[in-house]
Design a protein around this motif. Structure first.
Motif, PDB file in Angstrom:
ATOM      1  N   UNK A 162       0.859  -1.191   0.000  1.00 29.72           N
ATOM      2  CA  UNK A 162       0.000   0.000   0.000  1.00 29.72           C
ATOM      3  C   UNK A 162       0.890   1.234   0.000  1.00 29.72           C
ATOM      4  N   UNK A 163       0.533   2.177  -0.875  1.00 26.77           N
ATOM      5  CA  UNK A 163       1.341   3.392  -1.008  1.00 26.77           C
ATOM      6  C   UNK A 163       0.616   4.577  -0.375  1.00 26.77           C
ATOM      7  N   UNK A 197       2.671  13.665   5.400  1.00 24.44           N
ATOM      8  CA  UNK A 197       1.879  12.553   4.884  1.00 24.44           C
ATOM      9  C   UNK A 197       0.500  12.996   4.403  1.00 24.44           C
ATOM     10  N   UNK A 198       0.072  12.465   3.280  1.00 24.79           N
ATOM     11  CA  UNK A 198      -1.230  12.780   2.704  1.00 24.79           C
ATOM     12  C   UNK A 198      -2.073  11.529   2.545  1.00 24.79           C
ATOM     13  N   UNK A 199      -2.700  11.409   1.399  1.00 21.64           N
ATOM     14  CA  UNK A 199      -3.646  10.315   1.177  1.00 21.64           C
ATOM     15  C   UNK A 199      -2.957   8.997   0.862  1.00 21.64           C
ATOM     16  N   UNK A 200      -3.672   7.930   1.195  1.00 24.09           N
ATOM     17  CA  UNK A 200      -3.286   6.611   0.691  1.00 24.09           C
ATOM     18  C   UNK A 200      -3.677   6.558  -0.783  1.00 24.09           C
ATOM     19  N   UNK A 201      -2.805   5.999  -1.595  1.00 24.53           N
ATOM     20  CA  UNK A 201      -3.103   5.878  -3.026  1.00 24.53           C
ATOM     21  C   UNK A 201      -4.245   4.875  -3.200  1.00 24.53           C
ATOM     22  N   UNK A 256      -4.909   2.285   5.751  1.00 23.86           N
ATOM     23  CA  UNK A 256      -5.840   3.140   6.500  1.00 23.86           C
ATOM     24  C   UNK A 256      -6.724   2.354   7.452  1.00 23.86           C
ATOM     25  N   UNK A 257      -6.850   1.061   7.257  1.00 18.27           N
ATOM     26  CA  UNK A 257      -7.586   0.269   8.265  1.00 18.27           C
ATOM     27  C   UNK A 257      -6.830   0.260   9.587  1.00 18.27           C
ATOM     28  N   UNK A 258      -5.509   0.105   9.487  1.00 18.84           N
ATOM     29  CA  UNK A 258      -4.673   0.113  10.683  1.00 18.84           C
ATOM     30  C   UNK A 258      -4.785   1.472  11.391  1.00 18.84           C
ATOM     31  N   UNK A 259      -4.766   2.537  10.604  1.00 17.13           N
ATOM     32  CA  UNK A 259      -4.837   3.870  11.205  1.00 17.13           C
ATOM     33  C   UNK A 259      -6.181   4.117  11.876  1.00 17.13           C
ATOM     34  N   UNK A 316      -7.027  -7.705   7.390  1.00 16.59           N
ATOM     35  CA  UNK A 316      -7.931  -6.816   6.658  1.00 16.59           C
ATOM     36  C   UNK A 316      -7.129  -5.631   6.122  1.00 16.59           C
ATOM     37  N   UNK A 317      -7.387  -5.271   4.865  1.00 23.16           N
ATOM     38  CA  UNK A 317      -6.634  -4.166   4.260  1.00 23.16           C
ATOM     39  C   UNK A 317      -7.378  -3.634   3.052  1.00 23.16           C
ATOM     40  N   UNK A 318      -7.014  -2.410   2.616  1.00 27.78           N
ATOM     41  CA  UNK A 318      -7.644  -1.858   1.414  1.00 27.78           C
ATOM     42  C   UNK A 318      -7.108  -2.539   0.150  1.00 27.78           C
ATOM     43  N   UNK A 319      -7.752  -2.289  -0.996  1.00 32.75           N
ATOM     44  CA  UNK A 319      -7.219  -2.820  -2.253  1.00 32.75           C
ATOM     45  C   UNK A 319      -5.744  -2.456  -2.396  1.00 32.75           C
TER      46      UNK A 319
END
Lengths: 144, 83
Positions: free
Chosen positions: A118-119, A127-131, B10-13, B76-79
Protein backbone atom coordinates in the motif's frame (compact mmCIF):
# COMPACT_ATOMS: atom_id res chain seq x y z
CA UNK A 1 14.45 -17.28 -9.65
CA UNK A 2 13.86 -15.16 -6.61
CA UNK A 3 11.62 -12.60 -5.02
CA UNK A 4 12.89 -10.08 -2.47
CA UNK A 5 11.24 -7.44 -0.35
CA UNK A 6 13.62 -4.88 1.11
CA UNK A 7 13.94 -1.36 2.40
CA UNK A 8 17.35 -0.74 0.83
CA UNK A 9 17.92 0.49 -2.73
CA UNK A 10 19.06 -1.96 -5.38
CA UNK A 11 21.35 -1.71 -8.38
CA UNK A 12 19.69 -3.00 -11.54
CA UNK A 13 23.03 -3.45 -13.25
CA UNK A 14 24.33 -5.61 -10.43
CA UNK A 15 21.07 -7.55 -10.30
CA UNK A 16 21.32 -8.37 -14.00
CA UNK A 17 24.93 -9.54 -13.94
CA UNK A 18 24.69 -13.15 -15.07
CA UNK A 19 20.90 -13.05 -15.04
CA UNK A 20 19.34 -15.22 -17.74
CA UNK A 21 22.65 -16.60 -18.96
CA UNK A 22 21.89 -18.93 -21.85
CA UNK A 23 18.50 -17.37 -22.57
CA UNK A 24 17.88 -15.49 -25.78
CA UNK A 25 15.85 -12.67 -24.27
CA UNK A 26 15.87 -10.69 -21.03
CA UNK A 27 13.23 -8.05 -20.25
CA UNK A 28 13.41 -5.75 -17.25
CA UNK A 29 10.91 -3.26 -15.90
CA UNK A 30 11.47 -0.86 -13.05
CA UNK A 31 8.96 1.44 -11.39
CA UNK A 32 10.01 4.84 -10.00
CA UNK A 33 8.36 7.27 -7.60
CA UNK A 34 6.56 9.94 -9.69
CA UNK A 35 6.45 13.56 -8.52
CA UNK A 36 2.83 13.95 -9.72
CA UNK A 37 3.53 17.43 -11.08
CA UNK A 38 5.34 18.53 -7.94
CA UNK A 39 2.59 17.43 -5.55
CA UNK A 40 4.71 14.66 -4.02
CA UNK A 41 8.12 14.52 -2.43
CA UNK A 42 8.02 10.85 -1.52
CA UNK A 43 5.92 7.73 -1.07
CA UNK A 44 5.64 5.62 2.06
CA UNK A 45 5.12 1.98 1.15
CA UNK A 46 3.68 -0.47 3.65
CA UNK A 47 3.51 -4.23 3.16
CA UNK A 48 2.41 -7.41 4.86
CA UNK A 49 5.61 -9.21 5.91
CA UNK A 50 5.36 -12.91 5.23
CA UNK A 51 2.42 -12.72 2.86
CA UNK A 52 4.31 -10.41 0.50
CA UNK A 53 7.20 -12.81 0.01
CA UNK A 54 4.80 -15.74 -0.47
CA UNK A 55 2.72 -13.83 -3.03
CA UNK A 56 5.69 -12.61 -5.05
CA UNK A 57 7.22 -16.08 -5.14
CA UNK A 58 3.91 -17.63 -6.20
CA UNK A 59 3.46 -15.11 -9.04
CA UNK A 60 7.05 -15.60 -10.19
CA UNK A 61 6.61 -19.37 -10.25
CA UNK A 62 3.29 -19.05 -12.09
CA UNK A 63 4.90 -16.80 -14.71
CA UNK A 64 7.81 -19.19 -15.13
CA UNK A 65 5.45 -22.11 -15.76
CA UNK A 66 3.14 -20.20 -18.06
CA UNK A 67 5.75 -18.47 -20.22
CA UNK A 68 8.57 -21.00 -20.00
CA UNK A 69 10.97 -18.65 -18.24
CA UNK A 70 14.50 -19.84 -17.57
CA UNK A 71 14.90 -17.21 -14.87
CA UNK A 72 12.95 -14.44 -13.13
CA UNK A 73 13.57 -11.91 -10.40
CA UNK A 74 11.26 -9.62 -8.49
CA UNK A 75 12.48 -6.94 -6.07
CA UNK A 76 10.04 -4.63 -4.32
CA UNK A 77 11.00 -1.99 -1.76
CA UNK A 78 9.07 -0.64 1.20
CA UNK A 79 9.43 2.30 3.59
CA UNK A 80 9.91 5.93 2.57
CA UNK A 81 11.05 6.35 -1.04
CA UNK A 82 11.86 9.79 -2.44
CA UNK A 83 10.70 11.02 -5.85
CA UNK A 84 12.82 9.41 -8.56
CA UNK A 85 13.85 6.43 -6.46
CA UNK A 86 13.26 2.91 -7.70
CA UNK A 87 10.27 1.21 -6.11
CA UNK A 88 10.57 -2.19 -7.70
CA UNK A 89 11.85 -4.23 -10.60
CA UNK A 90 10.96 -7.39 -12.44
CA UNK A 91 13.27 -9.24 -14.79
CA UNK A 92 12.32 -12.18 -16.96
CA UNK A 93 14.49 -14.43 -19.10
CA UNK A 94 13.16 -16.66 -21.86
CA UNK A 95 14.23 -18.25 -25.12
CA UNK A 96 12.46 -15.58 -27.19
CA UNK A 97 11.43 -11.97 -26.58
CA UNK A 98 7.65 -12.39 -26.79
CA UNK A 99 7.55 -14.72 -23.79
CA UNK A 100 9.93 -12.46 -21.84
CA UNK A 101 7.84 -9.33 -22.55
CA UNK A 102 4.55 -11.06 -21.81
CA UNK A 103 5.83 -12.56 -18.58
CA UNK A 104 7.03 -9.14 -17.39
CA UNK A 105 3.60 -7.63 -18.12
CA UNK A 106 1.85 -10.55 -16.45
CA UNK A 107 3.98 -10.12 -13.33
CA UNK A 108 3.36 -6.38 -13.21
CA UNK A 109 -0.40 -6.80 -13.57
CA UNK A 110 -0.49 -9.30 -10.71
CA UNK A 111 1.87 -7.27 -8.55
CA UNK A 112 -0.18 -4.10 -8.84
CA UNK A 113 -3.46 -5.66 -7.74
CA UNK A 114 -2.61 -8.75 -5.74
CA UNK A 115 0.65 -8.25 -3.89
CA UNK A 116 0.03 -6.78 -0.41
CA UNK A 117 1.62 -3.35 -0.76
CA UNK A 118 0.00 0.00 0.00
CA UNK A 119 1.34 3.39 -1.01
CA UNK A 120 0.84 6.62 0.88
CA UNK A 121 1.58 10.00 -0.67
CA UNK A 122 3.95 12.34 1.12
CA UNK A 123 3.79 15.98 0.01
CA UNK A 124 5.77 19.07 1.03
CA UNK A 125 3.57 19.36 4.16
CA UNK A 126 3.91 15.75 5.23
CA UNK A 127 1.88 12.55 4.88
CA UNK A 128 -1.23 12.78 2.70
CA UNK A 129 -3.65 10.31 1.18
CA UNK A 130 -3.29 6.61 0.69
CA UNK A 131 -3.10 5.88 -3.03
CA UNK A 132 -6.36 4.35 -4.24
CA UNK A 133 -6.38 1.28 -6.45
CA UNK A 134 -7.32 1.99 -10.05
CA UNK A 135 -10.09 -0.04 -11.60
CA UNK A 136 -7.91 -0.34 -14.71
CA UNK A 137 -5.32 -2.25 -12.68
CA UNK A 138 -7.93 -4.79 -11.66
CA UNK A 139 -9.29 -4.98 -15.20
CA UNK A 140 -5.79 -5.69 -16.51
CA UNK A 141 -5.87 -9.07 -14.79
CA UNK A 142 -8.76 -10.26 -16.92
CA UNK A 143 -6.54 -10.50 -19.99
CA UNK A 144 -4.56 -13.30 -18.38
CA UNK B 1 -10.88 -20.13 19.15
CA UNK B 2 -8.39 -17.27 19.13
CA UNK B 3 -7.18 -15.62 15.94
CA UNK B 4 -4.62 -12.91 15.31
CA UNK B 5 -6.33 -10.11 13.41
CA UNK B 6 -4.05 -7.79 11.41
CA UNK B 7 -4.81 -4.41 9.84
CA UNK B 8 -2.89 -2.52 7.18
CA UNK B 9 -2.80 0.98 5.65
CA UNK B 10 -5.84 3.14 6.50
CA UNK B 11 -7.59 0.27 8.26
CA UNK B 12 -4.67 0.11 10.68
CA UNK B 13 -4.84 3.87 11.21
CA UNK B 14 -8.58 3.98 11.78
CA UNK B 15 -8.53 1.08 14.20
CA UNK B 16 -5.46 2.44 15.94
CA UNK B 17 -3.39 -0.71 16.12
CA UNK B 18 -1.69 -3.09 13.70
CA UNK B 19 -2.88 -6.34 15.27
CA UNK B 20 -4.94 -7.81 18.06
CA UNK B 21 -5.78 -11.24 19.34
CA UNK B 22 -9.51 -11.96 19.21
CA UNK B 23 -11.45 -14.76 20.87
CA UNK B 24 -14.24 -15.67 18.46
CA UNK B 25 -16.89 -18.21 17.61
CA UNK B 26 -17.34 -16.75 14.12
CA UNK B 27 -17.83 -19.33 11.40
CA UNK B 28 -16.96 -17.01 8.52
CA UNK B 29 -14.92 -13.88 7.91
CA UNK B 30 -18.17 -11.92 7.62
CA UNK B 31 -19.21 -13.02 11.11
CA UNK B 32 -15.80 -12.01 12.45
CA UNK B 33 -16.23 -8.58 10.82
CA UNK B 34 -19.59 -8.18 12.55
CA UNK B 35 -18.01 -9.05 15.90
CA UNK B 36 -15.13 -6.60 15.36
CA UNK B 37 -17.44 -3.80 14.19
CA UNK B 38 -19.46 -4.18 17.40
CA UNK B 39 -16.38 -3.67 19.60
CA UNK B 40 -16.12 0.12 19.33
CA UNK B 41 -16.67 3.05 16.99
CA UNK B 42 -13.16 2.82 15.52
CA UNK B 43 -13.63 -0.76 14.36
CA UNK B 44 -17.13 0.10 13.17
CA UNK B 45 -15.87 3.02 11.09
CA UNK B 46 -12.95 1.12 9.60
CA UNK B 47 -15.16 -1.82 8.62
CA UNK B 48 -18.22 0.16 7.52
CA UNK B 49 -17.62 -0.10 3.77
CA UNK B 50 -16.69 -3.68 3.02
CA UNK B 51 -16.44 -3.00 -0.71
CA UNK B 52 -13.19 -1.21 0.16
CA UNK B 53 -11.84 -4.03 2.32
CA UNK B 54 -9.84 -7.06 1.23
CA UNK B 55 -9.12 -10.07 3.42
CA UNK B 56 -6.43 -12.70 3.74
CA UNK B 57 -6.61 -15.86 5.82
CA UNK B 58 -3.24 -17.23 6.91
CA UNK B 59 -1.55 -14.99 4.32
CA UNK B 60 -3.65 -16.14 1.35
CA UNK B 61 -6.16 -13.82 -0.29
CA UNK B 62 -9.68 -14.87 0.59
CA UNK B 63 -13.16 -13.39 0.79
CA UNK B 64 -15.82 -12.45 3.32
CA UNK B 65 -17.75 -15.70 3.03
CA UNK B 66 -14.75 -17.94 3.56
CA UNK B 67 -14.92 -20.26 6.57
CA UNK B 68 -12.69 -19.41 9.51
CA UNK B 69 -12.22 -22.93 10.82
CA UNK B 70 -8.56 -23.52 11.61
CA UNK B 71 -7.50 -19.97 10.74
CA UNK B 72 -4.62 -18.58 12.80
CA UNK B 73 -4.25 -15.17 11.19
CA UNK B 74 -6.84 -12.99 9.48
CA UNK B 75 -5.79 -9.73 7.83
CA UNK B 76 -7.93 -6.82 6.66
CA UNK B 77 -6.63 -4.17 4.26
CA UNK B 78 -7.64 -1.86 1.41
CA UNK B 79 -7.22 -2.82 -2.25
CA UNK B 80 -3.52 -3.25 -2.92
CA UNK B 81 -1.43 -0.64 -4.71
CA UNK B 82 1.94 -2.21 -5.36
CA UNK B 83 4.17 -1.96 -8.39
Amino acid sequence: MSARVQRAPFDIGAELAGFGAGAGAVVTFSGLVRDEDGRLVALEIEHYPGMTERALTAYGEAAAARFGLSDWRIIHRYGRLEVGEQIMMVATAARHRVAAFQAAEYLMDWLKSRAPFWKREIGPDGPGNWVEARSGDEDALTRW
Amino acid sequence: MAVDVLYFAWLRERIGQPRERIETQAATVRELVAQLAAMDEWHALALSDLSAVRVAIDQELSDLDAPLAGAREVAFFPPMTGG
